[in-house]
Design a protein around this motif. Structure first.
Motif, PDB file in Angstrom:
ATOM      1  N   TRP B 112       0.789  -1.108   0.144  1.00  0.00           N
ATOM      2  CA  TRP B 112       0.069  -0.058  -0.267  1.00  0.00           C
ATOM      3  C   TRP B 112       0.880   1.193   0.026  1.00  0.00           C
ATOM      4  CZ3 TRP B 112      -5.241  -0.702   0.002  1.00  0.00           C
ATOM      5  CH2 TRP B 112      -5.672  -2.120   0.064  1.00  0.00           C
ATOM      6  N   VAL B 113       0.473   2.312  -0.685  1.00  0.00           N
ATOM      7  CA  VAL B 113       0.891   3.674  -0.458  1.00  0.00           C
ATOM      8  C   VAL B 113       0.175   4.470   0.265  1.00  0.00           C
ATOM      9  CG1 VAL B 113       1.540   5.862  -1.691  1.00  0.00           C
ATOM     10  CG2 VAL B 113       2.112   3.578  -2.968  1.00  0.00           C
ATOM     11  N   LEU B 114       0.572   5.152   1.472  1.00  0.00           N
ATOM     12  CA  LEU B 114      -0.122   6.041   2.297  1.00  0.00           C
ATOM     13  C   LEU B 114       0.109   7.437   1.957  1.00  0.00           C
ATOM     14  CD1 LEU B 114       0.662   3.147   3.759  1.00  0.00           C
ATOM     15  CD2 LEU B 114      -0.343   4.270   5.806  1.00  0.00           C
ATOM     16  N   LEU B 115      -0.800   8.232   1.607  1.00  0.00           N
ATOM     17  CA  LEU B 115      -0.706   9.487   1.203  1.00  0.00           C
ATOM     18  C   LEU B 115      -1.085  10.445   2.315  1.00  0.00           C
ATOM     19  CD1 LEU B 115      -2.171   9.705  -2.465  1.00  0.00           C
ATOM     20  CD2 LEU B 115       0.271   9.208  -1.498  1.00  0.00           C
ATOM     21  N   ASP B 116      -0.062  11.195   3.174  1.00  0.00           N
ATOM     22  CA  ASP B 116      -0.348  11.921   4.246  1.00  0.00           C
ATOM     23  C   ASP B 116      -0.433  13.547   3.678  1.00  0.00           C
ATOM     24  OD1 ASP B 116      -0.334  12.868   6.775  1.00  0.00           O
ATOM     25  OD2 ASP B 116       1.905  12.674   7.210  1.00  0.00           O
ATOM     26  N   ASP B 117      -1.814  13.770   3.556  1.00  0.00           N
ATOM     27  CA  ASP B 117      -2.209  15.060   3.420  1.00  0.00           C
ATOM     28  C   ASP B 117      -1.712  15.726   1.978  1.00  0.00           C
ATOM     29  OD1 ASP B 117      -3.411  14.573   5.596  1.00  0.00           O
ATOM     30  OD2 ASP B 117      -2.350  16.219   6.750  1.00  0.00           O
ATOM     31  N   LEU B 118      -1.515  15.043   0.891  1.00  0.00           N
ATOM     32  CA  LEU B 118      -1.228  15.612  -0.408  1.00  0.00           C
ATOM     33  C   LEU B 118      -2.063  16.677  -0.816  1.00  0.00           C
ATOM     34  CD1 LEU B 118       0.938  13.301  -0.352  1.00  0.00           C
ATOM     35  CD2 LEU B 118       1.166  13.027  -2.730  1.00  0.00           C
ATOM     36  N   ALA B 119      -1.511  17.611  -1.252  1.00  0.00           N
ATOM     37  CA  ALA B 119      -2.212  18.820  -1.821  1.00  0.00           C
ATOM     38  C   ALA B 119      -2.524  18.977  -3.339  1.00  0.00           C
ATOM     39  CB  ALA B 119      -1.848  20.150  -1.148  1.00  0.00           C
ATOM     40  N   ASP B 120      -1.706  18.386  -4.001  1.00  0.00           N
ATOM     41  CA  ASP B 120      -1.775  18.678  -5.469  1.00  0.00           C
ATOM     42  C   ASP B 120      -2.432  17.587  -6.261  1.00  0.00           C
ATOM     43  OD1 ASP B 120      -0.251  20.272  -7.855  1.00  0.00           O
ATOM     44  OD2 ASP B 120      -0.420  17.925  -8.272  1.00  0.00           O
ATOM     45  N   PRO B 121      -3.396  18.008  -6.918  1.00  0.00           N
ATOM     46  CA  PRO B 121      -4.099  16.765  -7.475  1.00  0.00           C
ATOM     47  C   PRO B 121      -3.562  16.046  -8.656  1.00  0.00           C
ATOM     48  CG  PRO B 121      -5.236  18.892  -7.935  1.00  0.00           C
ATOM     49  CD  PRO B 121      -4.191  19.154  -6.979  1.00  0.00           C
ATOM     50  N   THR B 126      -1.167  10.868 -10.408  1.00  0.00           N
ATOM     51  CA  THR B 126       0.055  10.339 -10.813  1.00  0.00           C
ATOM     52  C   THR B 126       0.740   9.123  -9.853  1.00  0.00           C
ATOM     53  OG1 THR B 126       0.584  12.221 -12.081  1.00  0.00           O
ATOM     54  CG2 THR B 126       2.228  10.577 -11.776  1.00  0.00           C
ATOM     55  N   ILE B 127       0.655   9.253  -8.747  1.00  0.00           N
ATOM     56  CA  ILE B 127       1.126   8.566  -7.769  1.00  0.00           C
ATOM     57  C   ILE B 127       0.128   7.220  -7.612  1.00  0.00           C
ATOM     58  CG2 ILE B 127       1.323   7.800  -5.326  1.00  0.00           C
ATOM     59  CD1 ILE B 127       2.477  10.859  -5.080  1.00  0.00           C
ATOM     60  N   ILE B 128      -1.377   7.510  -7.857  1.00  0.00           N
ATOM     61  CA  ILE B 128      -2.224   6.162  -7.802  1.00  0.00           C
ATOM     62  C   ILE B 128      -1.890   5.500  -9.091  1.00  0.00           C
ATOM     63  CG2 ILE B 128      -4.745   5.863  -8.246  1.00  0.00           C
ATOM     64  CD1 ILE B 128      -5.119   8.305  -6.243  1.00  0.00           C
ATOM     65  N   ARG B 129      -1.815   5.993 -10.251  1.00  0.00           N
ATOM     66  CA  ARG B 129      -1.468   5.474 -11.521  1.00  0.00           C
ATOM     67  C   ARG B 129      -0.189   4.517 -11.412  1.00  0.00           C
ATOM     68  NH1 ARG B 129      -0.137   9.114 -17.059  1.00  0.00           N
ATOM     69  NH2 ARG B 129       0.583   7.299 -18.240  1.00  0.00           N
ATOM     70  N   THR B 130       0.696   5.211 -10.800  1.00  0.00           N
ATOM     71  CA  THR B 130       2.156   4.623 -10.524  1.00  0.00           C
ATOM     72  C   THR B 130       2.078   3.231  -9.680  1.00  0.00           C
ATOM     73  OG1 THR B 130       3.269   6.690 -10.897  1.00  0.00           O
ATOM     74  CG2 THR B 130       4.490   4.774 -10.070  1.00  0.00           C
ATOM     75  N   ALA B 131       1.006   3.362  -8.652  1.00  0.00           N
ATOM     76  CA  ALA B 131       0.944   2.239  -7.757  1.00  0.00           C
ATOM     77  C   ALA B 131       0.367   1.210  -8.433  1.00  0.00           C
ATOM     78  CB  ALA B 131       0.334   2.735  -6.534  1.00  0.00           C
ATOM     79  N   ASP B 132      -0.883   1.545  -9.373  1.00  0.00           N
ATOM     80  CA  ASP B 132      -1.316   0.727 -10.345  1.00  0.00           C
ATOM     81  C   ASP B 132      -0.557  -0.076 -11.021  1.00  0.00           C
ATOM     82  OD1 ASP B 132      -3.117  -0.681 -11.868  1.00  0.00           O
ATOM     83  OD2 ASP B 132      -4.092   0.959 -12.587  1.00  0.00           O
ATOM     84  N   ALA B 133       0.355   0.726 -11.733  1.00  0.00           N
ATOM     85  CA  ALA B 133       1.376  -0.005 -12.782  1.00  0.00           C
ATOM     86  C   ALA B 133       2.354  -0.650 -12.174  1.00  0.00           C
ATOM     87  CB  ALA B 133       2.194   1.243 -13.318  1.00  0.00           C
ATOM     88  N   LEU B 240      13.394  16.294  -5.465  1.00  0.00           N
ATOM     89  CA  LEU B 240      12.757  15.700  -6.544  1.00  0.00           C
ATOM     90  C   LEU B 240      11.053  16.261  -6.586  1.00  0.00           C
ATOM     91  CD1 LEU B 240      14.234  12.041  -6.314  1.00  0.00           C
ATOM     92  CD2 LEU B 240      14.425  13.585  -8.539  1.00  0.00           C
ATOM     93  N   ASN B 241      10.699  16.350  -7.961  1.00  0.00           N
ATOM     94  CA  ASN B 241       9.309  16.559  -7.838  1.00  0.00           C
ATOM     95  C   ASN B 241       8.488  15.230  -7.146  1.00  0.00           C
ATOM     96  OD1 ASN B 241       6.843  14.924  -9.510  1.00  0.00           O
ATOM     97  ND2 ASN B 241       6.680  17.302  -9.761  1.00  0.00           N
ATOM     98  N   ALA B 242       7.542  15.508  -6.251  1.00  0.00           N
ATOM     99  CA  ALA B 242       6.653  14.603  -5.580  1.00  0.00           C
ATOM    100  C   ALA B 242       6.371  13.328  -6.117  1.00  0.00           C
ATOM    101  CB  ALA B 242       5.787  15.309  -4.772  1.00  0.00           C
ATOM    102  N   ALA B 243       5.880  13.270  -7.009  1.00  0.00           N
ATOM    103  CA  ALA B 243       5.261  12.116  -7.961  1.00  0.00           C
ATOM    104  C   ALA B 243       6.327  11.256  -8.224  1.00  0.00           C
ATOM    105  CB  ALA B 243       4.237  12.525  -8.945  1.00  0.00           C
ATOM    106  N   VAL B 244       7.628  11.986  -8.771  1.00  0.00           N
ATOM    107  CA  VAL B 244       8.716  11.298  -9.412  1.00  0.00           C
ATOM    108  C   VAL B 244       9.356  10.456  -8.100  1.00  0.00           C
ATOM    109  CG1 VAL B 244      10.964  11.636 -10.241  1.00  0.00           C
ATOM    110  CG2 VAL B 244       9.193  12.742 -11.228  1.00  0.00           C
ATOM    111  N   ALA B 245       9.502  11.225  -7.062  1.00  0.00           N
ATOM    112  CA  ALA B 245      10.248  10.600  -6.009  1.00  0.00           C
ATOM    113  C   ALA B 245       9.248   9.308  -5.624  1.00  0.00           C
ATOM    114  CB  ALA B 245      10.264  11.578  -4.737  1.00  0.00           C
ATOM    115  N   ALA B 246       8.000   9.593  -5.531  1.00  0.00           N
ATOM    116  CA  ALA B 246       7.217   8.501  -5.022  1.00  0.00           C
ATOM    117  C   ALA B 246       7.343   7.366  -6.039  1.00  0.00           C
ATOM    118  CB  ALA B 246       5.742   8.835  -5.065  1.00  0.00           C
TER     119      ALA B 246
END
Lengths: 254, 254
Positions: B112-121, B126-133, B240-246
């Motif tokens: 599981w990925v846990l998102l702690d108060d992320l603000a940028d849609p 993108t993180i959800i799409r990456t977790a899926d992939a 790093l950009n948040a989605a890239v780092a994730a």
């Protein structure tokens, strides 16, 4: 110090136009904004034409450890700052920076990302920022890749243009030079000959080609690559976001 | 089949309002658009209220291998399609989908990925799409993370809501459940006790906490993590950009 309070002032109008590629090319300058970018630009001793800031921003600017040329400082009113800004939360500080493109560059060493006609400015800026973070030497942009001085590219690369080499060049030329220097060139693409990223060992030097978001790496460029690689999709998503995929590959080889 | 040609039609007005969180919560439905998303939704047998499409889009829709309920199909005019669309290049097909949030979920297995108060849609999608992939089981969103049904989240996750579990839950609760099931929980953060990502071996099950773009993982959540990890910055970029780092971390553990 000069002062500008009207958005109709000819100098302000000219600076505002730098948002457009046409005017950047005509003048040879582009506009950056925000303390982080202006500080990065000053640190790297770039050539600039002017710094524009509101009274409040000027006070903050003068606390930075730089000798600023008073002739190049322009005090602007809040409405001029708002007019020049391309973001919602402006920091009210701007700088017109000279665009620098080396006339001739030969790739004989290092780690490079090659962008093959990328169209999305956010992707281009984010990939450049990632290449910087991973310690790559630079990014080579094909002539059809979105303009480096586009405000959205600027925002997403967060000053990386002051850290690594960003060179607009024909990719076939660049690939030939890298290969002449015994530097392997890999293309990110799905293909029957492509190998999984994790099958690639670390390499001391590298050219890594990233393709256009919709069409991938173009056929003629792909034909030049020494290897083709891909990131396996283990779930049901059809693909990864382009900047995320590039980031995973760049860090694999960092 | 019903037909709607005016943006002032009460049904169209109500659907248009689903752009806002308030109206999504009032009605329990959200709006998706484009053939890819509608097809993914139909494939996964979601509950929906209506499908809206222009005559041309209806023809294309009828070529898909789905039995569509004629009572739920609404033919719309081009101007209604333009009005409903949140993108420049609309595909003129829309669907009102029932929001599904499991009342109670206990985390006893999986990655599981846990998102702690992320603000940028865009980052969240993108993180959800990456977790899926990457084949993760799902993403746990803290209550303060940006709304999952926000149109920008929808656009960037590209249908991953139909592939993996997306659960809004208090992170401290979720972490406790994972740890009770002997699943390690790692937090992405710079800290004196943090270890480099590459020092972490693969694990069969995992909770991976990603922090807010500006403030990182919150102190109380970080205190619950079994390990803290970070991606080393080797160049001069500050981060790093948040989605890239994730993405780099998710694929490391995939």
């Amino acid at each position: 110090m000069e002062e500008r309070t009207s958005v109709n002032n000819p100098q302000i109008k000219a600076i505002s136009k730098l948002e457009k590629k046409k005017y950047r090319e005509e003048t040879g300058y582009y506009l950056i904004e925000g303390f982080h970018l202006v500080e990065e630009a000053l640190k790297s001793h770039v050539k600039y034409r002017e710094i524009l800031a509101t009274e409040k921003a000027l006070a903050q600017l003068s606390s930075l450890p730089f000798d600023l040329d008073d002739d190049k400082l322009i005090k602007i009113s809040d409405n001029v700052a708002k007019h020049l800004s391309s973001t919602k939360n402006s920091q009210d500080v701007f700088m017109t920076v000279k665009m620098q493109q080396p006339g001739q560059f030969t790739f004989t060493y290092g780690k490079w990302v090659l962008l093959d006609d990328l169209a999305d400015p956010g992707n281009v800026g984010t990939i450049i920022r990632t290449a910087d973070a991973a310690g790559f030497d630079g990014v080579i942009l094909s002539p059809q890749t979105v303009d480096l001085y586009n405000p959205k590219v600027q925002r997403s690369m967060q000053g990386s243009q002051f850290h690594i080499s960003l060179i607009k060049q024909d990719l076939a030329d660049a690939i030939g030079q890298l290969q002449n220097a015994d530097i392997p060139v890999y293309a990110s693409m799905l293909d029957q000959n492509a190998k999984q990223l994790n099958d690639f060992a670390p390499v001391p030097q590298l050219g890594l080609i990233i393709g256009n978001e919709a069409h991938g790496v173009s056929t003629d460029i792909a034909a030049l690559a020494d290897e083709k690689l891909y990131i396996p999709i283990k779930g049901q998503a059809e693909s990864l976001n382009a900047a995320v995929a590039a980031g995973i590959m760049i860090y694999h080889f960092s």
